[in-house]
Structures are given as structure tokens and as C-alpha cells.
Design an enzyme around this catalytic site. Structure first.
Site, mmCIF file in Angstrom:
data_model
loop_
_atom_site.group_PDB
_atom_site.id
_atom_site.type_symbol
_atom_site.label_atom_id
_atom_site.label_comp_id
_atom_site.label_asym_id
_atom_site.label_seq_id
_atom_site.Cartn_x
_atom_site.Cartn_y
_atom_site.Cartn_z
ATOM 1 N N GLU A 3 -4.645 2.269 -7.101
ATOM 2 C CA GLU A 3 -5.207 0.931 -7.022
ATOM 3 C C GLU A 3 -5.730 0.674 -5.611
ATOM 4 O OE1 GLU A 3 -3.005 -1.816 -10.231
ATOM 5 O OE2 GLU A 3 -1.733 -1.379 -8.507
ATOM 6 N N ASP A 30 -1.364 -8.754 -4.239
ATOM 7 C CA ASP A 30 -2.295 -8.032 -3.369
ATOM 8 C C ASP A 30 -3.239 -8.932 -2.572
ATOM 9 O OD1 ASP A 30 -1.131 -6.095 -4.893
ATOM 10 O OD2 ASP A 30 -2.965 -5.444 -5.885
#
Length: 514
Positions: free
Chosen positions: A218, A33
Site C-alpha cells: 500500500e 494513513d
């Protein structure tokens, strides 16, 4: 042009043929990420989840790269390294220009990183607890110091799923907002602070619809956009990573449109409870777009987003070496009324469009195909290219192009519009290496009407990826592919009828780069 325009000579088992030119990737090891991207004093900063020791997930730290155009990246030393007491998960960096934290000065405002600590067995906190921590920099991101109070925000009771703070300054209220998640609930929790170190709960959002066991939320990003460019019609967007339950399988990036009053986010236009993934709004309908996040500090009104170009279904198995993981192309975002409702629209950032404009283009306007395939001529060969297409389907059932194709057409990524089904599909079943994971899905489709049989496509091809945009950027499909080096051709096709490619422009981006 990208992180490694001229990579070092490959060692045994390395795969330089798949090193992207347009998309950031580290020289080696694991990356997932993006974290805390921001723009400051003419420089774009990108942080990301990184394993400094191996090409597998683990030892989570923050890698760091900088750029002046989001195309040429310089990789730096690890910014926030893991330690014996904790791993460093996702978060945000903000420029505290008014020195609300007191960690710098008004003349030299601090950069403040809010991130998730995952505490280990020998930490002062209980093992596996996730909580929000703070680090700051007084030298424009070159070095970072940990705040003396660690963590600055913990759930009560502590949770192993409390993570991914997304932080921004809320001007109407004169305070900072943090959006974070209890990933397995799944729930977004909103907090406020006047100094970035002391946080008060405002409200919760969720779960909404996606309540099946095992689904996680998330990487929340909350930000405003004017509808159709009208500043009097501001809407708020909440973007989230969803894993699994992505619209194309595995992980994906979803978004909600609604309102925010400084305390509570209220979505609008939600599908009925129990609806499947296709009923929701997705940032991207391909398989490889996750953890989308917004750059902080940009001077332009329209925000820019970047995401992780992979999928948790098979990210650890992709056949690249010595690295695993790369970023999507940065995209500007707008909110437009399409089909009677607000939809998030992505278009390539201006630095990319300027790059394309600086290269000579090949034109194949007016090409007509009748139930046939046609290989574009030799000058249109390349591994990295920008393709702009407008096609009119005059009776054809399906039409489109193969990219990263071999001359015989046995290998290639197929981009096809189906007139009867009114769908756009990216088919990577014969795109090259596909057998490294049984979860490497082959076809991804999205419903997309085509009035009068006219379809416009913008296709961005890199050494190991294909990004397709249509309908003003409201339809985006991002997919990884792993073709052989000789798969560098474009093939057009029309099935069961005639199609006119009234406009087709091909810009090769892997020739005469510098």
C-alpha cells in the site's frame, strides 16, 4: 504545542493522559494513513483517512489540518467526505503550478487531489471497485470540487485492490508520474500524464520477495535522494506500506533503493528470494510506523516524511478516547552510505529541533553505573521529553534507560542495547496498559553494531509514544505506549558490568510551553 495543547475537559471514559503533545491527532474519531501532505504559501497541509462519525474504521473520508511548523496543528472541516456512492481512500495532493490540468490559472494554480474511490452498491461503477479519482481546489485547499470525469483511471478489468496514488512532477520528462498499487498482487504500477487527468501505463514493479499469501502493498512513494549529499550520485527510493509481514509484526514501512529512468524503477541490492523481513530495508523497526508519505512542495532539497503511528494488528483496540490514531513526528530524509550500502536516514524536522533548542536542558554527563539501576533526580520528571544519550559499555552485557517509568521501576518502557547480541531493543512489556490486544507485541529489536561499545541514542518521548533514533537516523524505532500518569521518571541501568553515560541531556517539553 500539538493539535490540542489545552484539550477540553475530559468526559467519562476519555483518556486525556494519552493525548499526544508533539504528534498530530484529531479531536475525536478514527484516523489512519496520512494523505496528500503538501507545503504551499508558508502553510503545511495534512490530509488523512478519517471517519467523521465514529472512533472505528469506516465512512472513509479525508480529514484536514494545517500548520506553520508541523507541531501546532489546526483541524479543519472534512475536505473530501464519503457519500452514498463511494468512500474516499488514500492519495496525493499536488500544486499544479503550471496549470497543466486547466483547472485553475497560471496566476492561481489549482491544488489537485488524486485519490482512490471505493464505489458502493448504488454507484454507477460496480460495487467494491477501486479506481483513481480527482478533485481540485482554487482557494488554497479550503473547498474542493469533484472533476466531471469520475474516475480518471481504472484497471481493465476493474479491481477491488487498485489504490493509493502517489503523484509527483518528473522534471526530466516534463510530465506527472503516478505510483499506485494492486495491493494483493502485490504490485506497483507506474503511469504518466501531462495534464493529471489522462494517464498512460509506463511499467510495473513487483512482486519482489514478499509473495506469501495475504501480504498487501500500500501507499507507494517514489522520490530521488542524493547519496551522501552528492547531487551527481542520485538514487531513487520507493517506500511502501507492507501489511502484514512488517519487521516487528503486523504492518510496517519498507523501502527499496534503486534507479528510475522516467519509465521503470529498478531496485538494487535485493536480498535473496525467500529471505525474511529482517533482510529487507525498513523505514522504522518499531511496531507503529505505517503508510509513510512525503510532503510535496517543500522548498528544501531534503524531503520530509510523515506516517501513521499505529499497527493494523491492533489499531482498532488501542485504549484511547474519544480518538483513535495519530501521526508520527515529521522527519527529514537523507540517503547515506552506512556499512557499505545506501541506507535511508531519518532525523527530526528542523521545527522540532528548534523547539528543543528553545527549552533549557538538564545535563547528566559522566554518570557511571556498575551492575545497577539509577533513577534520575526529581527535576528530570516529565511526560514529554527529548533525551540525547551517548554511552560507553565497559564490560556490561546490556545497558540503557527506562522512560515513562515509575519510581519503583515496576512500570516503564525499556530501551536497551545488548553488547553480546549487538542489538537495540525497545521493550514495552511493562509500559502500562498492554492487555487490550493479544497482538500488542512487547519487544522489537534491530541488529546494530556498536564499535568499541559506544552507543548513541536520540529518544523522543510523548504522552503515549516512544521514538528512538540511532546511527545517523538509519535506525528508527517507533512504538505506542499507554503508561499511567505517574510514570514520569527516567531510570538508567547497566547489567553485568560497568557503563559510562558520557553524555546525557534531557529536555522537558511539557513545561512552560507557551
Amino acid at each position: 504545542m500539538a493539535s490540542l495543547p489545552n484539550p477540553p475537559a475530559a468526559q467519562a471514559n476519555e483518556t486525556p493522559q494519552w493525548r499526544p503533545l508533539l504528534h498530530y491527532t484529531p479531536r475525536r474519531n478514527w484516523m489512519n494513513d496520512p494523505n496528500g501532505p503538501f507545503f504551499y504559501k508558508g502553510v503545511y497541509h495534512l490530509f488523512y483517512q478519517y471517519n467523521p462519525e465514529a472512533p472505528e474504521w469506516g465512512n472513509m473520508s479525508w480529514g484536514h489540518a494545517t500548520s506553520t511548523d508541523m507541531l501546532h496543528w489546526h483541524e479543519h472541516d472534512v475536505a473530501l467526505p464519503f457519500s452514498e456512492t463511494k468512500d474516499i481512500f488514500s492519495g496525493t495532493v499536488v500544486v499544479d503550478k503550471h496549470n497543466t490540468s486547466g483547472l485553475g490559472t497560471t496566476d492561481n494554480p489549482p491544488l489537485v487531489a488524486l485519490y482512490t474511490s471505493v464505489f458502493k452498491q448504488n454507484a454507477s461503477n460496480a460495487p467494491d471497485v477501486q479506481a483513481q479519482s480527482l478533485a481540485y481546489s482554487n482557494d488554497e485547499g479550503r473547498t474542493w470540487k469533484s472533476y466531471h470525469k469520475d474516475p480518471v483511471l481504472t484497471l481493465s478489468p476493474p479491481s477491488p485492490h487498485f489504490r493509493d496514488p502517489g503523484v509527483f512532477w518528473y522534471e526530466p520528462g516534463g510530465y506527472w508520474i503516478m505510483a499506485t498499487v494492486v495491493a494483493n498482487a502485490p504490485k506497483v504500477k507506474l503511469y504518466k500524464s501531462t495534464n493529471l487527468t489522462d494517464w498512460t501505463l509506463l511499467s510495473d514493479f513487483g512482486p519482489v520477495g514478499l509473495v506469501q499469501p495475504g501480504i498487501q502493498w500500500e501507499m507507494p512513494s517514489l522520490f530521488p535522494l542524493p547519496l551522501d549529499g552528492n547531487p551527481t550520485q542520485m538514487k531513487w527510493i520507493l517506500m511502501l506500506g507492507v501489511n502484514p509481514w512488517g519487521v516487528s509484526g503486523g504492518s510496517g514501512s519498507i523501502y527499496y533503493v534503486g534507479s528510475f529512468d522516467g519509465t521503470t524503477f529498478r531496485p538494487e541490492g535485493l536480498p535473496p528470494e525467500g529471505s525474511g523481513p529482517a533482510a529487507y530495508d525498513w523505514v522504522d523497526h518499531g511496531a507503529d510506523h505505517y503508510a509513510a508519505i512525503v510532503f510535496a512542495g517543500l522548498p528544501a532539497a531534503r524531503p520530509v516524511t510523515i506516517g501513521w503511528m499505529s499497527n493494523w494488528d491492533y489499531a482498532s483496540q488501542v485504549p484511547t478516547a474519544p480518538w483513535k490514531g495519530q501521526m508520527t513526528l515529521p522527519m527529514t530524509m537523507a540517503l547515506r552510505t552506512i556499512d557499505g550500502r545506501p541506507q535511508l536516514c531519518l532525523t527530526p524536522d528542523g521545527h522540532y529541533t528548534a523547539l528543543v533548542a528553545a527549552h533549557a536542558a538538564l545535563s547528566f554527563d559522566g554518570m557511571r553505573l556498575s551492575s545497577e539501576r539509577r533513577l534520575l533526580p526529581e527535576p528530570a520528571r516529565g511526560q514529554v521529553m527529548d533525551i540525547d544519550i551517548r554511552m560507553h559499555m565497559h564490560g556490561a552485557d546490556r545497558a540503557g534507560i527506562f522512560v515513562r517509568a515509575t519510581v519503583d521501576g515496576h512500570v516503564g518502557t525499556k530501551i536497551v542495547y545488548d553488547m553480546k547480541k549487538q542489538t537495540l531493543t525497545v521493550d514495552r512489556s511493562r509500559s502500562g496498559q498492554t492487555g487490550f490486544s493479544p497482538k500488542f507485541s512487547h519487544e522489537h529489536s534491530v541488529s546494530m553494531p556498536a564499535p568499541a561499545g559506544e552507543v548513541s541514542l536520540h529518544v523522543i518521548v510523548d504522552r503515549n509514544s516512544v521514538e528512538v533514533l540511532s546511527r545517523n537516523g538509519s535506525v528508527v524505532m517507533t512504538d505506542l505506549v499507554f503508561p499511567p500518569a505517574d510514570a514520569d521518571r527516567i531510570m538508567t541501568f547497566s547489567e553485568n558490568g560497568m557503563t559510562e553515560f558520557s553524555h546525557m541531556k534531557v529536555t522537558l517539553l511539557d513545561r512552560n510551553q507557551e
